[in-house]
Enzyme design. Structure first.
Site, PDB file in Angstrom:
ATOM      1  N   GLY A 177     -36.812  68.559 -46.364  1.00  0.00           N
ATOM      2  CA  GLY A 177     -37.615  67.780 -45.432  1.00  0.00           C
ATOM      3  C   GLY A 177     -39.082  68.148 -45.501  1.00  0.00           C
ATOM      4  O   GLY A 177     -39.958  67.284 -45.623  1.00  0.00           O
ATOM      5  N   LYS A 187     -37.068  79.199 -44.606  1.00  0.00           N
ATOM      6  CA  LYS A 187     -35.697  79.572 -44.209  1.00  0.00           C
ATOM      7  C   LYS A 187     -35.165  80.605 -45.197  1.00  0.00           C
ATOM      8  O   LYS A 187     -34.281  80.329 -46.014  1.00  0.00           O
ATOM      9  CB  LYS A 187     -34.801  78.336 -44.186  1.00  0.00           C
ATOM     10  CG  LYS A 187     -35.190  77.351 -43.108  1.00  0.00           C
ATOM     11  CD  LYS A 187     -34.323  76.115 -43.194  1.00  0.00           C
ATOM     12  CE  LYS A 187     -34.811  75.027 -42.269  1.00  0.00           C
ATOM     13  NZ  LYS A 187     -34.341  73.697 -42.699  1.00  0.00           N
ATOM     14  N   GLY A 234     -31.289  71.658 -47.347  1.00  0.00           N
ATOM     15  CA  GLY A 234     -30.089  72.501 -47.302  1.00  0.00           C
ATOM     16  C   GLY A 234     -28.925  71.841 -48.014  1.00  0.00           C
ATOM     17  O   GLY A 234     -28.192  72.480 -48.776  1.00  0.00           O
ATOM     18  N   ARG A 253     -37.925  59.676 -44.093  1.00  0.00           N
ATOM     19  CA  ARG A 253     -36.495  59.590 -43.804  1.00  0.00           C
ATOM     20  C   ARG A 253     -36.128  58.264 -43.139  1.00  0.00           C
ATOM     21  O   ARG A 253     -35.003  57.779 -43.306  1.00  0.00           O
ATOM     22  CB  ARG A 253     -36.065  60.773 -42.935  1.00  0.00           C
ATOM     23  CG  ARG A 253     -35.912  62.035 -43.760  1.00  0.00           C
ATOM     24  CD  ARG A 253     -35.506  63.226 -42.931  1.00  0.00           C
ATOM     25  NE  ARG A 253     -35.055  64.313 -43.782  1.00  0.00           N
ATOM     26  CZ  ARG A 253     -34.922  65.572 -43.388  1.00  0.00           C
ATOM     27  NH1 ARG A 253     -35.196  65.907 -42.139  1.00  0.00           N
ATOM     28  NH2 ARG A 253     -34.493  66.495 -44.220  1.00  0.00           N
TER      29      ARG A 253
END
Ligand code: ADP
Ligand code: MG
Length: 403
Positions: free
Chosen positions: A360, A202, A384, A37
């Site tokens: 990520g 998640k 997301g 990132r």
């Protein structure tokens, strides 16, 4: 409406430019384990610095829950940014306030400084729009212009993502522009067959995605933590595996809908179960109806898809023309449970068409397993965000940039 882009802000030489990056890198014992990132943010920053802008970088890191937590400091990230930019990068141990103001005032043309973690202030992620607005107003005083480039957070209605761009002349950076270009290829007439692979931890976040993707894809492959909710919905006991017990009916609905639509909803046939959530846990492969009846006993938990499942997934993936993958297939951080993720990643590299990795942890998984970015069509910095984009949702952080 079209996205406002960096070039539309004109010459930024001598101007104070606040850049919202997503520098939320994984850290272990204070060391950055994947700087993807940080690298992804370089292009915009270099472009601004080359113009002689005075660059103020803001970002979040981890979940410090609205207060300063030393292990979530951006200091080591500023250090890495300095190495990658090949120039000195300032760091201020404050996000807004006198120190931040002083540091920004001292910036010269072509210099850059990083402010401390936005999420050390509860206002950044507050549900109260007034609180977010007040924080954004403090941030806005540190710049003349705002560039939004944290693709990983554009689906969030947060102060630095949603309110701040409304307070200054603003535009998207080159990372956001590049991400959108690829994601549009996944939504506007994707080349078929089109497969989406979902995994990760998640679970409740990602279950919703299935509903939206079912009408759009040819195959939907389910691995990672969420597979156990599907297995439980089919009546299989899942031991101590990740389970969203209140989602069973919903999941049954998806299975039925997939059948009606003629979409292949592909669930694992075997899984790797372990005696504990640990790198050195005892483990074995079982069929999906045998999770509680293996020699590890009824407390076993599933930490990876099994080899038969991985091979079946690989076959579907490598014969698709468009593939989007979000969420590791297992707990890849532990060698013993990384195989499913490795096999799926390998299959993506063999796609004759467009293969996109989003998320990520998914991005760090492929890198830590030894793959290189150029083996994939695209590695998205946002999990997301890219999922919500594929769902066709309006993303607040893009909407404010004219999208
Ligand atoms: P991404 O960041 O790519 O969107 P997530 O954040 O949803 O992915 O999930 C990543 C995490 O999911 C990884 O840390 C991995 O260890 C975990 N995970 C994958 N499979 C399982 C499983 N069966 N049980 C528990 N955790 C899992
Ligand atoms: Mg993640």
């Amino acid at each position: 409406m079209t996205l406002r882009t960096l070039d539309q802000l004109g010459d930024l030489g001598g101007r104070r430019v606040i850049v919202r990056c997503d520098l939320n890198v994984p850290l272990a014992d204070g060391e950055i384990t994947d700087d993807g990132r940080v690298r992804a943010s370089l292009q915009t920053l270099n472009q601004l610095l080359d113009q002689g802008a005075r660059v103020v970088v803001i970002s979040h890191l981890g979940r410090p829950d609205g207060q300063p937590v030393e292990k979530y400091s951006l200091r080591p990230v500023a250090q890495r940014l300095s190495e990658l930019l090949g120039k000195s990068v300032g760091f201020v141990a404050q996000t807004v306030g006198d120190d931040a103001t002083a540091a920004v005032d001292q910036l010269e043309d072509g210099q850059v400084t990083v402010l401390e973690n936005l999420r050390f202030s509860a206002a950044e992620t507050s549900k109260d729009a007034g609180e977010r607005r007040a924080f954004a107003e403090q941030l806005a005083q540190l710049g003349d212009v705002f560039v939004s480039d944290g693709f990983g957070v554009v689906h969030r209605e947060q102060a630095s993502v949603y309110e701040l761009p409304q307070l200054l002349p603003s535009a998207a950076g080159t990372l956001i522009s590049a991400e959108l270009e690829v994601l549009e290829r996944l939504t506007e007439k994707p080349e078929r067959p089109y497969a989406v692979v979902l995994g990760g931890s998640k679970v409740s976040d990602k279950l919703g995605v299935i509903e939206h993707l079912l009408p759009r894809v040819d195959s939907l492959l389910i691995g990672g933590g969420m597979l156990f909710t599907f297995l439980a919905a089919q009546g299989h006991p899942v031991g101590k595996s990740l389970l969203e017990a209140d989602q069973l009916d919903r999941v049954r609905g998806y299975v039925a809908e997939a059948q009606e639509r003629g979409v292949r909803l592909v669930l694992p046939t075997d899984v790797v179960v372990a005696s504990a959530f640990a790198a050195d846990a005892e483990h074995t492969t079982v069929a999906v109806d045998g999770i509680e009846s293996s020699e590890l006993g009824p407390e076993a938990l599933g930490l990876d898809i099994g080899p038969d499942t991985a091979a079946a997934f690989a076959e579907i993936i490598s014969s698709s023309s468009t593939v989007f993958w979000n969420g590791p297939m297992g707990v890849f951080e532990f060698d013993a449970f990384a195989t499913g993720t490795r096999v799926v990643a390998q299959a993506l590299t063999e796609v004759d068409g467009l293969a996109v990795v989003g998320g990520g942890d998914s991005a760090s998984a492929v890198r830590s397993l030894g793959f290189t970015d150029d083996q994939f069509g695209h590695i998205s910095t946002g999990g997301g965000a890219s999922l919500e984009f594929l769902e066709g949702k309006t993303l607040p952080g893009l909407e404010v940039l004219g999208w």
